[in-house]
Design an enzyme around this catalytic site. Sequence first.
Site, PDB file in Angstrom:
ATOM      1  N   GLN A 125       4.623 -15.493  30.140  1.00 40.14           N
ATOM      2  CA  GLN A 125       6.244 -14.887  30.859  1.00 40.14           C
ATOM      3  C   GLN A 125       5.416 -13.854  31.568  1.00 40.14           C
ATOM      4  O   GLN A 125       5.360 -12.842  30.743  1.00 40.14           O
ATOM      5  CB  GLN A 125       7.098 -14.608  30.073  1.00 40.14           C
ATOM      6  CG  GLN A 125       7.006 -13.249  28.817  1.00 40.14           C
ATOM      7  CD  GLN A 125       8.290 -13.235  28.238  1.00 40.14           C
ATOM      8  OE1 GLN A 125       9.367 -13.633  29.196  1.00 40.14           O
ATOM      9  NE2 GLN A 125       8.256 -12.431  27.325  1.00 40.14           N
ATOM     10  N   GLY A 126       5.789 -14.081  33.210  1.00 37.47           N
ATOM     11  CA  GLY A 126       5.358 -12.799  33.966  1.00 37.47           C
ATOM     12  C   GLY A 126       6.041 -12.387  34.313  1.00 37.47           C
ATOM     13  O   GLY A 126       6.910 -12.954  35.264  1.00 37.47           O
ATOM     14  N   GLU A 243      16.955 -13.986  25.172  1.00 37.61           N
ATOM     15  CA  GLU A 243      15.701 -13.486  24.613  1.00 37.61           C
ATOM     16  C   GLU A 243      16.651 -12.614  23.263  1.00 37.61           C
ATOM     17  O   GLU A 243      16.762 -12.379  21.955  1.00 37.61           O
ATOM     18  CB  GLU A 243      15.282 -13.217  25.596  1.00 37.61           C
ATOM     19  CG  GLU A 243      14.252 -11.590  24.799  1.00 37.61           C
ATOM     20  CD  GLU A 243      12.450 -11.732  25.539  1.00 37.61           C
ATOM     21  OE1 GLU A 243      11.400 -11.210  25.597  1.00 37.61           O
ATOM     22  OE2 GLU A 243      13.225 -12.037  26.892  1.00 37.61           O
ATOM     23  N   ASN A 371      15.630   0.153  25.408  1.00 45.71           N
ATOM     24  CA  ASN A 371      17.060   0.152  24.925  1.00 45.71           C
ATOM     25  C   ASN A 371      17.865   1.417  25.373  1.00 45.71           C
ATOM     26  O   ASN A 371      18.502   0.991  25.617  1.00 45.71           O
ATOM     27  CB  ASN A 371      16.920   0.659  22.404  1.00 45.71           C
ATOM     28  CG  ASN A 371      16.218   0.011  21.792  1.00 45.71           C
ATOM     29  OD1 ASN A 371      15.767  -1.433  22.736  1.00 45.71           O
ATOM     30  ND2 ASN A 371      16.048   0.076  20.754  1.00 45.71           N
TER      31      ASN A 371
END
Lengths: 388, 364
Positions: A125-126, A243, A371
């Site tokens: 993934q980019g 995700e 986070n």
Amino acid sequence: MDLIYTSQQNSFRMEVRDWLRSHVPQNKLPSFDTDDGFEAHRAWERTLSEGNWGMVTWPKEYGGRGCDLIEWLIFEEEYYRAGAPLRVNQNGIFLLGPTLMEYGTDAQKARFITEMAKGNEMWAQGWSEPGAGSDMAAIRCRADRDGNEFVINGQKIWSTRAVYADWVFGLFRSDPESSRHHGLSFILVPLNSPGVTVRPIPQLNGLPGFAEIFFDDVRVSDFNLIGEEGQGWSIAMSTAGFERGLMLRSPARFQQASRRLVELYRARQNDILDLSIENAVVQCYMDAEAYALSTYQTASRLTKGGKIGAESSCNKIFWSELDIRIHETAMSLLGPYAETEGVGMKYHEEIAAWVDGFLFSQSGPIYAGTNEIQRNIIAERLLGLPRK
Amino acid sequence: MDFTFSEEQQFFESTLADFLKDNVTAEQIRQRWESAEGFDKTTWQSLAELGITAALVQEANGGLGLSFEDCILLMQACGRSALPEPIIEHSFIAAALLEDVHAIAPSQTTKDLLAGVAAGEKVLMTSHVINPHTNMAQSADAFLIQFGDDIHLVDKSEVQLKTMKSLDPSRRMSSLDWQPSAKSCLLNGVKGSELWQRTLNRGALATAAQLLGLAEAMVSQAVKYASDREQFGKPIGTNQAVKHLLADCAVQIEFAKPVIHRAAYTVSVAPNRADWAVSHAKVCASEAAKLAARHCTQVFGAMGYTWECDLHIWAKRAWVLDKEWGDNGFHKNRIHEWLLQPKALLGPEFTFGRRYLGDANEVV
Ligand SMILES: Cc1cc2nc3c(=O)[nH]c(=O)nc-3n(C[C@H](O)[C@H](O)[C@H](O)COP(=O)(O)OP(=O)(O)OC[C@H]3O[C@@H](n4cnc5c(N)ncnc54)[C@H](O)[C@@H]3O)c2cc1C
């Protein structure tokens, strides 16, 4: 509330367990961030897909089993229980797959999904670029339209598994006049295209787990554009939501790790002087279980038609911090033997796995949206604090 | 497998929450502080009319025959409003114990008392050895008191109260001075000990649910304050340092919920196998509430350190409930003991299922 599995769910568990028992490789595969290891993991993906176990929640037509989320959780529990290999194509099957099903044309689905499911095409993934990390809307890598092609120029970075992968999906600026999250398009690019250069980046363990990707007049057909031109941001957000939300880190991963931690603790208990360890072991076990319970509760809610919301940002923080605590505690239990990965000791492989896991756990609070960014999201969208 | 609450369960919760929102305000709680008994009879009566006191009593005994799981959201709601009346101690701890005793050793005394308890006419409190003091004892009509394994039913006329000041101005703590007798003993031996164990679990879990509600209430007060209060020309809540204090609380709250709900289910369907689930719930709810008390006080600035600011109504309750029905040390030790059993069912495949259904001798 009914927290007992149905007999159907129990027999599904047994079916998974039996299949895994006879198929999971006896010996641990080498790391998928090596030539041999990557191919061994690719072979494992093929084995999974031949048994239709590659992605149980997918519809049958794509090689899945049409399972609901509770069955997915059961599958994952058995998968980690069996110590089966990590999923080398997780970017593809967990992230791109669901995105294609939602936004892809029939032709695109036919072209990409099965190849991905069979392990024939591995995906990287980019999103990130040197100037666009947390601030993903600062993407500059360009995709200029030329007839029915896009010409791509620029750079991506930190792309996981890109060293050995076949394809990359990502966001590119297709409208040169645009700024921020406007004018971005979601495009799939073969990594063997002329003009693509992949430069491996060694991670903390020394292996090239991610890479920089340079694009120099790379031409791709507009067949590879997912959704509308310029709509890339909202499509990517749905991918990111998935995700963070549920599937990236199934609870079984941490439950299995905390079970191993309890075993390590039982074995080392008499040699431990640090008073805080006992507490840490109990806390890790509880937190892994809390994460599982929370996921079951979300899965139940979604099964009944609920939607995933900003509370999913809590997940990302919780599991990444839990993962660090589990591994820090294991390092404390191993004491000075951690440094040399227990070479010469009976449990050398197990110790080496803890040390590698410890290094990897350091990245949890960084990838998939740091986070700090998650805390911003929780504060503004879940709690309703003012943005400005 | 269905980890959601039913519409009825949610409806009961929202009915109670609506009542508490309108009838138990911070101002009214402060009025209770001025009185010796700290107990508002009208509120108690209304709660009884809502069915709270009857919830866990069997229908045959004049109650609603609900399960602990049915009531867990009610306990959370009581915490959210920092309700001073000991409705939880009465309805979900004492009544449940009396119901259990009556099921094993029925008598006219227990039957009559159950009816009075269900109607809210008789206030019943328990005294378990894990708690040195009893809340609101002076408002109680009778007590269920632990003496070794024995369960004694003692009328208020037989009990001398030694009352002391609580850190939480909403509570009225006393130690009980009384004499056990053959007449007061309802149940003894293994049965008694088993019921005290259940009572401990119900007490700890009811406390956990309140702590969760307290944490939620503190965070929403701090969010409101941080959105209104301005410094440097903008609301303090726009500052990331402030945002992250509250986001950290939200994470803890989010992950305490399912643990408490699972424990409520466990207490309902497998009361003798509920130790680990309850202990887990108590620990994470305590941690969430203590973090909320600390971070929210910080968000209020000096205002948070005053008697005038309402936050301490909730914070002080959190600080005292954290230690009631077993502190974190007690509960972590129960989990620790369980984790060390060679036969404990640990790992991802045992989140549910066999821990409830397995045979009685199995280590769960
Ligand atoms: C193991 C690993 C795998 C990865 N895999 C991929 C991949 O496959 N594909 C991909 O595209 N990317 C991948 N990434 C990149 C990842 O998404 C980025 O690292 C991440 O988004 C952060 O960007 P950055 O590294 O540029 O850090 P920066 O954005 O520069 O942040 C540095 C620090 O500043 C803090 N910070 C930045 N902005 C704010 C703000 N507004 N408020 C508060 N704090 C802030 C961050 O939290 C962080 O602590 C991966 C990263 C890792 C570690």
